[in-house]
Scaffold this active site. Structure first.
Site, PDB file in Angstrom:
ATOM      1  CE  LYS A 205      -4.000   2.037   2.330  1.00 18.94           C
ATOM      2  NZ  LYS A 205      -5.037   1.828   3.355  1.00 18.94           N
ATOM      3  CD  GLU A 211       7.723  -7.161   7.236  1.00 20.00           C
ATOM      4  OE1 GLU A 211       7.347  -7.425   8.392  1.00 20.00           O
ATOM      5  OE2 GLU A 211       7.400  -6.103   6.631  1.00 20.00           O
ATOM      6  N   GLY A 264      -5.624  -2.957   4.055  1.00 18.31           N
ATOM      7  CA  GLY A 264      -4.871  -4.107   3.568  1.00 18.31           C
ATOM      8  C   GLY A 264      -5.635  -5.411   3.619  1.00 18.31           C
ATOM      9  NE  ARG A 265      -8.458  -5.572   9.487  1.00 14.05           N
ATOM     10  CZ  ARG A 265      -7.855  -4.447   9.836  1.00 14.05           C
ATOM     11  NH1 ARG A 265      -6.637  -4.174   9.364  1.00 14.05           N
ATOM     12  NH2 ARG A 265      -8.440  -3.579  10.627  1.00 14.05           N
ATOM     13  CD  GLU A 350      -4.047  -6.459  10.693  1.00 14.98           C
ATOM     14  OE1 GLU A 350      -2.907  -6.923  10.906  1.00 14.98           O
ATOM     15  OE2 GLU A 350      -4.426  -6.085   9.570  1.00 14.98           O
ATOM     16  CG  HIS A 381      -8.860 -38.683  12.068  1.00 13.43           C
ATOM     17  ND1 HIS A 381      -9.070 -39.993  12.426  1.00 13.43           N
ATOM     18  CD2 HIS A 381      -9.717 -38.420  11.045  1.00 13.43           C
ATOM     19  CE1 HIS A 381      -9.998 -40.518  11.644  1.00 13.43           C
ATOM     20  NE2 HIS A 381     -10.407 -39.586  10.797  1.00 13.43           N
ATOM     21  CE  LYS A 495       4.955  -4.547  10.041  1.00 14.37           C
ATOM     22  NZ  LYS A 495       4.234  -4.016   8.872  1.00 14.37           N
TER      23      LYS A 495
END
Length: 523
Positions: A205, A211, A264-265, A350, A381, A495
């Site tokens: 963005k 990263e 972003g999400r 978030e 299981h 961060k």
């Protein structure tokens, strides 16, 4: 006014609504079904949307939850006191509902509902993306067989989910999504791609995410080291900061912008969806938008308990705030949705993992539960032992499809579905599997809640609808809690400290200093 603020009368109304909810009786699921013969009709509904073949849709069955008429009425009163209708209108009109950052949250504008100017801008950006996708598919940029898509958070989770769900029968371009700064993730993509036929999409963005930009620089080095003369000519930038992308070296014709007001999400609907359109075709991406739009219309035009995302939020609040459940499990009985629980983790935790209201006051009570899950029948299981016999109550959502995703013997899908439905039935009914019915180790208490979303098929429109349903469910929960679901300051502190370490600064505790020294990172 959509913003509740600190008006005394509104706070009193919200408190009274919660008091009324908390004072209600809590009958068992078995008692609820016995008391109301029409329970299934009241708490199970179908929603349709445009599908790959005319129409598709899903059944949303919340009858195996502890919702009943009294609970629903009490939560409707809470929604009124919380001004749900006003906040919903603000969201869908493009008002600055993200109060801590002073901006709108306009992901629905990408699907055609929002401020007129924002809807028009989204359509223009989609058209720009469509032209580039078509040009690549036609070979205008040379032979392109692979795309390495680099992003993190929503910039990676959305495309990764969609590609995994929709490209199982083959892709027009093979997409390799890389999010982790761990170099192993990028090396895995390098090993799967041919640099001579590979493009790189950089999704950020701000076009400053450390990263993403570090991975992008390494991808360019890989292209150059493998004989690509103009690595920047292979890059597409997906960003709300196009000037920074151009400054970084991307040709402006391959910069696909999106609005700053798209979080972003919530961003896979924007230019962040480029790898979806490139990988499985524009028609599939457009169908995702159409499925999401159908849910948007339902959410906008339906009030009270009939509003399916709001009804789901009523159940969420009942379990988290009233019954003290700290987690919510999501199990997709369809391999095509194996990444869906991962996607929901970011969307829900978030968004609603907050401790203050949108006025900055402490939240009274719990906010978002921990979202977790997996795929059936694998989970049966493993973790289902806790769901059936553990000492904690965990609401479970099951998601399944009537149509199989495979072409094998129909017995595969029949066994899959019968197991899905049996799990919900067993969680509710309980029982004792010993011969005399008295062995406590074989006893199941029952009265454990679940909801089921049964889709006609898992096509692109359905995937879009499922994501939009959960977006609106998350927003509805936030309104009932009085919090802002659109900021995410909680991701910033770690961060900042990482940057302090890189810069050789920061004052850290003895444990952190020792770990840095042991890893050879201390000054």
């Amino acid at each position: 006014m959509w913003r509740v603020g600190k008006e005394f009368n509104v706070n009193v109304a919200v408190r009274k609504a919660w008091d009324a909810i908390e004072a209600l009786q809590q009958p068992t699921l078995g008692q609820l079904f016995t008391a109301d013969p029409d329970r299934l009709g009241k708490l199970s509904a179908r929603l349709d949307w445009p599908g790959s073949e005319d129409m598709g849709g899903a059944i949303f069955d919340w009858s195996k939850t502890h919702l009943d008429d009294d609970v629903l009425a009490a939560f409707e009163a809470l929604a009124d006191a919380s001004d749900f209708a006003g906040r919903r209108a603000a969201l869908l009109s493009g008002a600055a509902i993200n109060v801590t950052e002073g901006r709108a949250a306009e992901h629905t504008a990408q699907r055609g509902i929002g401020a007129e100017a924002s809807v028009e801008e989204a359509a223009e950006f989609h058209h720009r993306m469509h032209l580039l996708v078509d040009a690549i598919h036609r070979g205008a940029l040379g032979e392109i067989r692979h795309l390495i898509h680099i992003g993190i958070g929503g910039s990676a989770l959305g495309p990764k989910l969609a590609i995994d769900a929709l490209a199982r029968d083959g892709a027009l371009v093979e997409v390799h999504v890389v999010s982790n700064i761990d170099g192993l993730a990028l090396e895995e993509a390098f090993a799967a791609a041919d640099p001579a036929t590979t493009m790189v999409a950089v999704a950020s963005k701000t076009f400053t995410t450390i990263e993403t930009m570090t991975n992008a620089a390494s991808a360019l080095d890989w292209l150059k080291e493998n004989g690509v003369v103009d690595p920047y000519g292979r890059v597409v930038a997906l960003t709300a900061a196009p000037d920074k992308a151009v400054e970084w070296g991307v040709d402006e014709t391959r910069v696909l912008p999106f609005s700053e007001s798209v979080g972003g999400r919530y961003s896979l609907w924007s230019s962040i969806g480029f790898p979806i359109a490139l990988g499985v075709g524009w028609e599939a991406f457009d169908a995702m938008l159409a499925g999401a739009h159908a849910v948007d219309v339902h959410f906008r035009d339906t009030d009270g308990r009939a509003n399916l995302p709001l009804r789901a939020a009523f159940a969420d609040q009942l379990y988290t705030r009233v019954r003290g459940c700290q987690t919510r499990a999501v199990f997709a009985y369809d391999e095509r949705l194996k990444l869906f629980p991962d996607y929901l983790q970011q969307l829900e935790m978030e968004s609603n993992g907050k401790r203050v209201t949108f006025d900055g006051e402490p939240v009274e009570g719990a906010t978002a539960p921990i979202t977790w899950g997996g795929v059936g029948t694998d989970g049966q299981h493993a973790v289902f032992q806790l769901l059936h016999q553990g000492t904690v109550e965990v609401p479970v959502d099951f998601i399944a499809s009537v149509a199989p995703g495979d072409a094998l013997d129909p017995a595969h899908h029949a066994i899959l579905l019968t197991n899905c439905f049996a799990q919900g039935a067993a969680l509710m009914a309980g029982g004792n599997m010993s011969a005399d019915g008295k062995d406590p180790a074989r006893a199941f208490p029952g009265d454990r809640p679940s909801a089921t979303i049964l889709c006609d098929d898992i096509d692109a429109a359905t995937l879009g609808a499922l994501i939009a349903f959960h977006e609106h469910r998350t927003f509805a929960n936030a309104v009932l809690l009085g919090i802002n679901p659109f900021d995410q300051f909680g991701v910033e502190l770690g961060k900042k400290m990482a940057k302090d370490i890189e810069a050789g600064g920061g004052d850290f505790d003895p444990s952190t200093r020792a770990l840095l020294e042991a890893a050879g990172l201390s000054a």
